[in-house]
Design a protein around this motif. Structure first.
Motif, PDB file in Angstrom:
ATOM      1  N   LYS A 172       9.411  -1.631  -9.775  1.00  0.00           N
ATOM      2  CA  LYS A 172       9.414  -0.235 -10.191  1.00  0.00           C
ATOM      3  C   LYS A 172       9.865  -0.109 -11.642  1.00  0.00           C
ATOM      4  N   LEU A 173      10.901  -0.855 -12.010  1.00  0.00           N
ATOM      5  CA  LEU A 173      11.405  -0.819 -13.380  1.00  0.00           C
ATOM      6  C   LEU A 173      10.355  -1.354 -14.355  1.00  0.00           C
ATOM      7  N   LEU A 174       9.728  -2.466 -14.000  1.00  0.00           N
ATOM      8  CA  LEU A 174       8.747  -3.090 -14.875  1.00  0.00           C
ATOM      9  C   LEU A 174       7.486  -2.247 -15.025  1.00  0.00           C
ATOM     10  N   SER A 175       7.149  -1.487 -14.001  1.00  0.00           N
ATOM     11  CA  SER A 175       5.915  -0.695 -14.038  1.00  0.00           C
ATOM     12  C   SER A 175       6.062   0.621 -14.798  1.00  0.00           C
ATOM     13  N   GLY A 176       7.275   0.942 -15.229  1.00  0.00           N
ATOM     14  CA  GLY A 176       7.500   2.181 -15.958  1.00  0.00           C
ATOM     15  C   GLY A 176       7.011   2.125 -17.391  1.00  0.00           C
ATOM     16  N   LYS A 177       6.894   3.264 -17.995  1.00  0.00           N
ATOM     17  CA  LYS A 177       6.339   3.387 -19.346  1.00  0.00           C
ATOM     18  C   LYS A 177       7.109   2.570 -20.385  1.00  0.00           C
ATOM     19  N   LYS A 178       8.421   2.488 -20.248  1.00  0.00           N
ATOM     20  CA  LYS A 178       9.242   1.785 -21.231  1.00  0.00           C
ATOM     21  C   LYS A 178       8.767   0.356 -21.446  1.00  0.00           C
ATOM     22  N   TYR A 179       8.594  -0.379 -20.351  1.00  0.00           N
ATOM     23  CA  TYR A 179       8.203  -1.782 -20.476  1.00  0.00           C
ATOM     24  C   TYR A 179       6.695  -1.955 -20.615  1.00  0.00           C
ATOM     25  N   GLN A 180       5.934  -1.019 -20.097  1.00  0.00           N
ATOM     26  CA  GLN A 180       4.490  -1.083 -20.292  1.00  0.00           C
ATOM     27  C   GLN A 180       4.125  -0.877 -21.767  1.00  0.00           C
ATOM     28  N   ASP A 181       4.870  -0.010 -22.445  1.00  0.00           N
ATOM     29  CA  ASP A 181       4.644   0.185 -23.873  1.00  0.00           C
ATOM     30  C   ASP A 181       4.929  -1.105 -24.650  1.00  0.00           C
ATOM     31  N   GLN A 182       5.916  -1.853 -24.197  1.00  0.00           N
ATOM     32  CA  GLN A 182       6.233  -3.116 -24.865  1.00  0.00           C
ATOM     33  C   GLN A 182       5.120  -4.134 -24.667  1.00  0.00           C
ATOM     34  N   LEU A 183       4.486  -4.122 -23.493  1.00  0.00           N
ATOM     35  CA  LEU A 183       3.340  -5.001 -23.275  1.00  0.00           C
ATOM     36  C   LEU A 183       2.207  -4.630 -24.224  1.00  0.00           C
ATOM     37  N   GLY A 184       1.980  -3.325 -24.380  1.00  0.00           N
ATOM     38  CA  GLY A 184       0.942  -2.874 -25.293  1.00  0.00           C
ATOM     39  C   GLY A 184       1.226  -3.282 -26.721  1.00  0.00           C
ATOM     40  N   THR A 192       0.821  -1.211   0.000  1.00  0.00           N
ATOM     41  CA  THR A 192       0.000   0.000   0.000  1.00  0.00           C
ATOM     42  C   THR A 192       0.857   1.264   0.000  1.00  0.00           C
ATOM     43  N   GLY A 193       1.872   1.279   0.865  1.00  0.00           N
ATOM     44  CA  GLY A 193       2.720   2.464   0.980  1.00  0.00           C
ATOM     45  C   GLY A 193       3.686   2.651  -0.164  1.00  0.00           C
ATOM     46  N   ASP A 194       3.781   1.653  -1.049  1.00  0.00           N
ATOM     47  CA  ASP A 194       4.722   1.726  -2.169  1.00  0.00           C
ATOM     48  C   ASP A 194       4.049   2.044  -3.495  1.00  0.00           C
ATOM     49  N   ALA A 195       2.730   2.202  -3.482  1.00  0.00           N
ATOM     50  CA  ALA A 195       1.992   2.361  -4.737  1.00  0.00           C
ATOM     51  C   ALA A 195       2.494   3.537  -5.564  1.00  0.00           C
ATOM     52  N   SER A 196       2.736   4.673  -4.926  1.00  0.00           N
ATOM     53  CA  SER A 196       3.160   5.857  -5.679  1.00  0.00           C
ATOM     54  C   SER A 196       4.511   5.645  -6.340  1.00  0.00           C
ATOM     55  N   ASN A 197       5.364   4.831  -5.734  1.00  0.00           N
ATOM     56  CA  ASN A 197       6.679   4.555  -6.292  1.00  0.00           C
ATOM     57  C   ASN A 197       6.619   3.500  -7.391  1.00  0.00           C
ATOM     58  N   LEU A 198       5.448   2.867  -7.512  1.00  0.00           N
ATOM     59  CA  LEU A 198       5.256   1.826  -8.520  1.00  0.00           C
ATOM     60  C   LEU A 198       4.255   2.280  -9.584  1.00  0.00           C
ATOM     61  N   ASN A 199       4.294   3.584  -9.874  1.00  0.00           N
ATOM     62  CA  ASN A 199       3.447   4.172 -10.911  1.00  0.00           C
ATOM     63  C   ASN A 199       1.964   4.044 -10.577  1.00  0.00           C
ATOM     64  N   GLY A 200       1.634   4.125  -9.283  1.00  0.00           N
ATOM     65  CA  GLY A 200       0.274   3.890  -8.814  1.00  0.00           C
ATOM     66  C   GLY A 200      -0.785   4.765  -9.450  1.00  0.00           C
ATOM     67  N   VAL A 214      -3.268  -5.207 -22.626  1.00  0.00           N
ATOM     68  CA  VAL A 214      -3.511  -3.896 -22.041  1.00  0.00           C
ATOM     69  C   VAL A 214      -2.534  -3.686 -20.888  1.00  0.00           C
ATOM     70  N   PRO A 215      -1.693  -2.659 -20.932  1.00  0.00           N
ATOM     71  CA  PRO A 215      -0.725  -2.428 -19.853  1.00  0.00           C
ATOM     72  C   PRO A 215      -1.427  -2.204 -18.515  1.00  0.00           C
ATOM     73  N   GLY A 216      -0.876  -2.787 -17.463  1.00  0.00           N
ATOM     74  CA  GLY A 216      -1.513  -2.667 -16.155  1.00  0.00           C
ATOM     75  C   GLY A 216      -1.181  -1.408 -15.402  1.00  0.00           C
ATOM     76  N   THR A 217      -0.009  -0.800 -15.679  1.00  0.00           N
ATOM     77  CA  THR A 217       0.405   0.369 -14.904  1.00  0.00           C
ATOM     78  C   THR A 217       0.703   1.563 -15.801  1.00  0.00           C
ATOM     79  N   SER A 218       0.020   1.639 -16.920  1.00  0.00           N
ATOM     80  CA  SER A 218       0.172   2.781 -17.806  1.00  0.00           C
ATOM     81  C   SER A 218      -1.144   3.045 -18.523  1.00  0.00           C
ATOM     82  N   LYS A 219      -1.631   4.270 -18.442  1.00  0.00           N
ATOM     83  CA  LYS A 219      -2.867   4.639 -19.128  1.00  0.00           C
ATOM     84  C   LYS A 219      -2.614   4.989 -20.590  1.00  0.00           C
ATOM     85  N   ASP A 220      -1.355   5.025 -20.979  1.00  0.00           N
ATOM     86  CA  ASP A 220      -0.999   5.315 -22.361  1.00  0.00           C
ATOM     87  C   ASP A 220      -1.103   4.020 -23.170  1.00  0.00           C
ATOM     88  N   THR A 221      -2.138   3.904 -23.980  1.00  0.00           N
ATOM     89  CA  THR A 221      -2.346   2.697 -24.770  1.00  0.00           C
ATOM     90  C   THR A 221      -2.090   2.933 -26.257  1.00  0.00           C
TER      91      THR A 221
END
Length: 428
Positions: free
Chosen positions: A335-347, A116-124, A352-359
């Motif tokens: 934290k690394l996996l939840s960033g835009k770089k790897y979320q874009d690769q999932l897209g 819970t306390g780490d959400a903001s650091n994990l692109n919450g 659908v990326p789990g931690t990025s609203k950029d689709t």
């Protein structure tokens, strides 16, 4: 369509290879401690492309001296039992992937770390809302969303054009009208089906129930009870029957989309629409390559014109076992996996990326665009450990659909009996 093959593979069929493995003299310590360490990561077969995991693990190792990522791919079959054993052992993995319906079970057992306390650091702030709900237990967050996929209406563009349908339906009324046009235009084909809709596609049913403002269950104190007997839920069930009756579907009323595989039926070329997942389109195209340039998708329409119905988000979460000896390293990895770089690769891979609203990467073709548009209105089944019994056993929603569609029970009787059974499962 450009990118269709990658998209259609989806979360269920992407090949995942071991990206980096090794052992060390010690498996303890935190990100700041000295000495070699091993971070054990379990991801599921088909969850992420090899290019992503190769790059992710290399970047993490390059940024963390003396750390080796021991990356292990797990099979879905038997994973719940394997996780149960691993999470209660003295040497659990450090990062794990969980199905979103599995997460509440392990969270309730105290085997997952409270993040819970780490959400903001994990692109919450970018987390996909529906999956966020699935990892919440007693108002705490026990992981972060990984990826999701959802159902859209996959359709034949050539058949739509021949029937005079110039744009995909954007309401239930338009959808029913399109079905009538398709049936008229293909009246000479005895094998034609405007929409292939099996009798027990309960994930599709969820969309109709949610669209009417209902739900399958509601919270009552510290437990869930069924709500299939509400007027809104009944309206969703009734619309399902309207589609079945109107569509000309030849699908069995007592099986789901896997019996027979609806992608195989769609692949015959006699079906104008199916409500399915991207990988199902991929299967149909593989069997009938001519379909590749003749297919597209649109979001499941809503009763309200111009809107789409809510959809069930099938997908996965990432979590850290409570017994991990490398908590700080595990958090850095997430934290690394939840960033835009790897979320874009999932897209780009079709989920659908789990931690990025950029689709944007997902919406590069018509099928991905429909998937992205639908996911914003995604939901999950009730976040309770007891939901597993609903899916694994004699699913009351399936029995309800068959009983109502075949006329064995009235709408009130079918929903009432299912509601009693569902409440027993969730409260038992």
């Amino acid at each position: 369509m450009k990118g269709l093959r990658g998209l259609a593979v989806g979360a269920a069929a992407l090949a995942v290879a071991v990206a980096g493995c090794g052992t060390s003299a010690s498996n303890t310590g935190t990100a700041g401690s000295s000495g070699p360490k091993t971070l054990t990561v379990w991801l599921m077969d088909g969850s992420a492309p090899t290019t992503l995991t190769d790059a992710l693990n290399k970047e993490f190792q390059d940024s963390n001296k003396d750390v080796t990522v021991k990356y292990e791919v797990q099979k879905w079959g038997g994973i719940q039992e394997k996780l149960t054993t691993a999470l209660t052992s003295d040497t659990p993995p450090d990062v794990i992937e969980l199905g979103n319906t599995q997460t509440p079970k392990f969270a309730s057992e105290g085997t997952l770390l409270d993040l819970t306390g780490d959400a903001s650091n994990l692109n919450g702030g970018e987390w996909l809302g529906g999956l966020k709900d699935s990892l919440t237990w007693e108002d705490k967050q026990y992981g972060l969303p990984f990826y999701a996929s959802n159902r859209t209406v996959i359709y034949r563009t050539d058949l739509f054009e021949a029937a005079g349908i110039t744009a995909p339906p954007t309401s239930n009324d338009e959808w029913l009208a399109a079905i009538e046009k398709l049936k008229t235009a293909n009246a000479a084909n005895p094998d034609f089906q405007a929409l292939y809709l099996p009798g027990q596609s309960w994930y599709t049913l969820l969309s109709f129930i949610w669209d009417q403002g209902g739900d399958v269950a509601k919270k009552d104190g510290d437990k869930f009870v069924g709500s299939l007997d509400s007027a809104q839920a009944k309206a969703g069930v009734d619309f399902y029957k309207k589609l079945v009756d109107a569509s000309g579907t030849k699908a069995p009323k007592d099986t789901d989309e896997a019996k027979p595989q609806q992608m195989e039926v769609f692949g015959t070329g006699n079906v104008a629409m199916m409500i399915g997942l991207p990988w199902e389109l991929g299967g149909a195209v593989k069997a009938n390559p001519d379909l590749e340039k003749k297919t597209s998708a649109f979001p499941i329409p809503s009763k309200t014109a111009g809107k789409s119905a809510p959809v069930f988000l099938g997908g996965s979460n990432l979590a850290i076992p409570a017994g991990s000896k490398n908590v700080d390293l595990a958090k850095s990895y997430l934290k690394l996996l939840s960033g835009k770089k790897y979320q874009d690769q999932l897209g780009a891979a079709g989920t659908v990326p789990g931690t990025s609203k950029d689709t944007a990467s997902l919406a590069s073709n018509p099928v991905g665009k429909a998937l992205a548009a639908s996911s914003a209105n995604g939901k999950v089944t009730p976040a309770t450990p007891k939901w597993a019994a609903v899916e694994a056993g004699q699913n009351p929603l399936k029995d309800m659909l068959t009983a109502y569609l075949t006329g064995a029970k009235s709408l009130d009787q079918a929903t009432g009996d299912a509601n009693t059974a569902l409440t027993a499962l969730l409260g038992g």
